[in-house]
Design a protein around this motif. Structure first.
Motif, mmCIF file in Angstrom:
data_model
loop_
_atom_site.group_PDB
_atom_site.id
_atom_site.type_symbol
_atom_site.label_atom_id
_atom_site.label_comp_id
_atom_site.label_asym_id
_atom_site.label_seq_id
_atom_site.Cartn_x
_atom_site.Cartn_y
_atom_site.Cartn_z
ATOM 1 N N LEU A 16 55.422 43.027 52.385
ATOM 2 C CA LEU A 16 55.964 41.810 52.989
ATOM 3 C C LEU A 16 54.967 41.172 53.960
ATOM 4 O O LEU A 16 54.975 39.955 54.155
ATOM 5 C CB LEU A 16 57.275 42.116 53.727
ATOM 6 N N VAL A 17 54.134 42.003 54.566
ATOM 7 C CA VAL A 17 53.098 41.493 55.458
ATOM 8 C C VAL A 17 51.785 41.304 54.706
ATOM 9 O O VAL A 17 51.099 40.291 54.852
ATOM 10 C CB VAL A 17 52.893 42.447 56.655
ATOM 11 N N THR A 18 51.449 42.271 53.859
ATOM 12 C CA THR A 18 50.137 42.285 53.221
ATOM 13 C C THR A 18 49.957 41.170 52.200
ATOM 14 O O THR A 18 48.910 40.502 52.170
ATOM 15 C CB THR A 18 49.909 43.641 52.535
ATOM 16 N N VAL A 19 50.969 40.953 51.341
ATOM 17 C CA VAL A 19 50.827 39.943 50.288
ATOM 18 C C VAL A 19 50.696 38.522 50.860
ATOM 19 O O VAL A 19 49.810 37.771 50.429
ATOM 20 C CB VAL A 19 52.000 40.038 49.285
ATOM 21 N N PRO A 20 51.548 38.101 51.817
ATOM 22 C CA PRO A 20 51.331 36.761 52.393
ATOM 23 C C PRO A 20 49.963 36.599 53.062
ATOM 24 O O PRO A 20 49.317 35.557 52.915
ATOM 25 C CB PRO A 20 52.467 36.626 53.419
ATOM 26 N N VAL A 21 49.525 37.642 53.790
ATOM 27 C CA VAL A 21 48.223 37.562 54.447
ATOM 28 C C VAL A 21 47.100 37.472 53.412
ATOM 29 O O VAL A 21 46.161 36.675 53.543
ATOM 30 C CB VAL A 21 48.010 38.779 55.372
ATOM 31 N N TYR A 22 47.205 38.282 52.354
ATOM 32 C CA TYR A 22 46.213 38.243 51.282
ATOM 33 C C TYR A 22 46.247 36.896 50.569
ATOM 34 O O TYR A 22 45.200 36.321 50.236
ATOM 35 C CB TYR A 22 46.492 39.389 50.304
ATOM 36 N N GLY A 23 47.455 36.375 50.313
ATOM 37 C CA GLY A 23 47.581 35.075 49.670
ATOM 38 C C GLY A 23 46.964 33.962 50.491
ATOM 39 O O GLY A 23 46.278 33.082 49.956
ATOM 40 N N LEU A 77 46.196 47.858 40.503
ATOM 41 C CA LEU A 77 45.783 46.634 39.817
ATOM 42 C C LEU A 77 45.392 45.554 40.818
ATOM 43 O O LEU A 77 44.380 44.858 40.649
ATOM 44 C CB LEU A 77 46.920 46.150 38.911
ATOM 45 N N ILE A 78 46.195 45.402 41.876
ATOM 46 C CA ILE A 78 45.856 44.425 42.920
ATOM 47 C C ILE A 78 44.554 44.808 43.610
ATOM 48 O O ILE A 78 43.719 43.954 43.920
ATOM 49 C CB ILE A 78 46.998 44.314 43.941
ATOM 50 N N GLN A 79 44.378 46.106 43.845
ATOM 51 C CA GLN A 79 43.202 46.586 44.561
ATOM 52 C C GLN A 79 41.910 46.321 43.783
ATOM 53 O O GLN A 79 40.909 45.881 44.354
ATOM 54 C CB GLN A 79 43.332 48.097 44.820
ATOM 55 N N TYR A 85 45.093 36.663 39.606
ATOM 56 C CA TYR A 85 45.481 37.395 38.397
ATOM 57 C C TYR A 85 45.937 38.812 38.747
ATOM 58 O O TYR A 85 46.984 39.278 38.294
ATOM 59 C CB TYR A 85 44.316 37.434 37.403
ATOM 60 N N GLY A 86 45.138 39.501 39.522
ATOM 61 C CA GLY A 86 45.508 40.855 39.926
ATOM 62 C C GLY A 86 46.727 40.873 40.820
ATOM 63 O O GLY A 86 47.590 41.757 40.692
ATOM 64 N N LEU A 87 46.833 39.892 41.721
ATOM 65 C CA LEU A 87 47.948 39.855 42.658
ATOM 66 C C LEU A 87 49.272 39.636 41.939
ATOM 67 O O LEU A 87 50.254 40.366 42.172
ATOM 68 C CB LEU A 87 47.712 38.748 43.690
ATOM 69 N N ILE A 88 49.327 38.666 41.046
ATOM 70 C CA ILE A 88 50.578 38.373 40.341
ATOM 71 C C ILE A 88 50.920 39.477 39.338
ATOM 72 O O ILE A 88 52.073 39.899 39.225
ATOM 73 C CB ILE A 88 50.498 36.999 39.653
ATOM 74 N N SER A 89 49.915 39.980 38.611
ATOM 75 C CA SER A 89 50.168 41.066 37.665
ATOM 76 C C SER A 89 50.681 42.314 38.384
ATOM 77 O O SER A 89 51.623 42.972 37.922
ATOM 78 C CB SER A 89 48.888 41.400 36.883
ATOM 79 N N GLY A 90 50.064 42.627 39.497
ATOM 80 C CA GLY A 90 50.513 43.782 40.268
ATOM 81 C C GLY A 90 51.912 43.595 40.820
ATOM 82 O O GLY A 90 52.727 44.529 40.814
#
Length: 382
Positions: A16-23, A77-79, A85-90
């Motif tokens: 919840l924190v990591t994905v928005p920050v990465y995005g 996969l995200i890593q 591509y990796g973010l959404i697939s993961g």
């Protein structure tokens, strides 16, 4: 079960924190961020009911351990595949894996009792999960602050979820056994029939929609809102986890709260109203104390609604229909999680955080009206 699912929710809440920050680091617009956040809930929305049949036939232990392995694959996969591509697939794999693990746990626990005893069991189960939801954002925020980014954090999360799978191997007895369930009792038609005819199922889904919309908007966009206020990653982690810590504190006392307010129906209505107020006012709060107070309100409402929705559903259907019905509830859960960030992203593009959070609060409040009508149409669900 509680230990394994707590570790699962540590990872889930870290996202919840990591994905928005990465995005945001990838330069995502609010709408693109909504697409990324929503992608996690697409497969669960489509496959929740069939997964209920899988859990019933193969037992909770198998699906839980398989879910842990699948979630680890999504994180890796995200890593190792940078970018969208990796973010959404993961996210797609993680969403399906999380569904497997949660449905396994709920199916097993729902068979352990009825009435106040079942309320207590689901209360304690939810308490453990809230503990994971408290720890996750704090761990993620601390790592991002320390590493000045999300480097290797998805790899760490993969290690944690694999430990959850190993713990799940310790499940024995009925948790490791499946049952013969016909598709007539667990398929889409059976669940559609329950939705049409069973007041308890209707109430459970309405509660789930209210709670998941509020928590979905809160979890997905509060970090973005706090980042727009130029708060540090550590402070973002603290404020995001405050909702979960509030839910954790009250959940062991759910039977007492229900008795105190005069029954399960009144407790549910009060909880949904509390969520609506906390969420609706969030976009107008610009300082830490005000945001903390509103987060507590959302936490109080969410802490009651989710265990109560599971109890109502478990007591409204037979044992052989329980996994399928819980799958249907999770389908509604994931559908809301899928659409809520997209809807909020559109509102955010058009009107900013204040209007978007306010309209979200109004949508949650409308479900209170629906719950009142369902209660008056049936025999209640106390």
């Amino acid at each position: 079960m509680c230990v394994s699912l707590t570790l699962c929710f540590v990872v889930y809440s870290m996202l919840l924190v990591t994905v928005p920050v990465y995005g945001l680091a990838l330069g995502a617009s609010p709408l693109m961020l909504g697409v990324v956040l929503s992608s996690q809930y697409l497969l669960p929305f489509l496959l929740a009911i069939p997964m209920g049949g899988v859990v019933a036939r193969h037992g909770g232990r198998f699906t839980l351990v398989a879910g842990a392995a699948l979630m680890a694959a999504g994180l890796l996969l995200i890593q190792f595949l940078p970018g969208y591509y990796g973010l959404i697939s993961g996210q797609l794999l993680i969403g399906l894996a999380h569904l497997q693990m949660v449905l396994s746990a709920q199916t097993i626990i729902s068979s352990l009792g009825t009435g106040p005893r079942l309320e207590s069991y689901f209360g304690w189960y939810s308490t453990w999960l809230s503990g994971g939801q408290v720890a996750g954002p704090l761990l993620a925020g601390t790592w991002i602050h320390w590493a000045n980014g999300v480097d290797n954090l998805f790899l760490v999360m993969a290690g944690i979820i694999l430990v959850a799978g190993v713990v799940g191997l310790g499940l024995t007895g009925e948790a490791a056994r499946g049952m013969i369930v016909s598709r007539k009792r667990s398929g889409f038609r059976a669940q559609a029939s329950l939705v049409r005819t069973n007041i308890g199922v209707q109430v459970s889904i309405a509660i789930t929609v209210a709670g998941m919309f509020a928590l979905g908007v809160y979890g997905s966009y509060l970090p973005v809102y706090l980042d727009s206020l130029e708060m540090t990653a550590v402070m973002i982690g603290v404020l995001v986890s405050l909702r979960s810590s509030t839910s954790m504190v009250i959940r062991p006392f759910i039977p007492r709260i229900i008795t105190l307010v005069g029954g399960r129906e009144k407790a549910t209505l009060l909880a949904v109203c509390t969520m609506a107020v906390g969420l609706g006012c969030l976009g107008f709060a610009a300082n830490v104390p005000a945001i903390a107070l509103l987060s507590v309100l959302v936490g109080l409402g969410g802490g009651l609604t989710q265990p109560l929705s599971m109890v109502v559903l478990a007591e409204s259907v037979g044992r052989d229909q329980r996994s399928g019905a819980l799958g249907m509830r999770l389908m509604a859960n994931r559908a809301v999680h899928f659409f809520a960030p997209l809807l909020f992203g559109v509102m955010l593009d058009l009107g900013g955080f204040g209007l978007s959070f306010a309209l979200s609060g109004v949508l949650v409040a409308l479900i209170v009206v629906l719950l009142v009508r369902l209660t008056s149409a049936g025999s209640g669900y106390s």
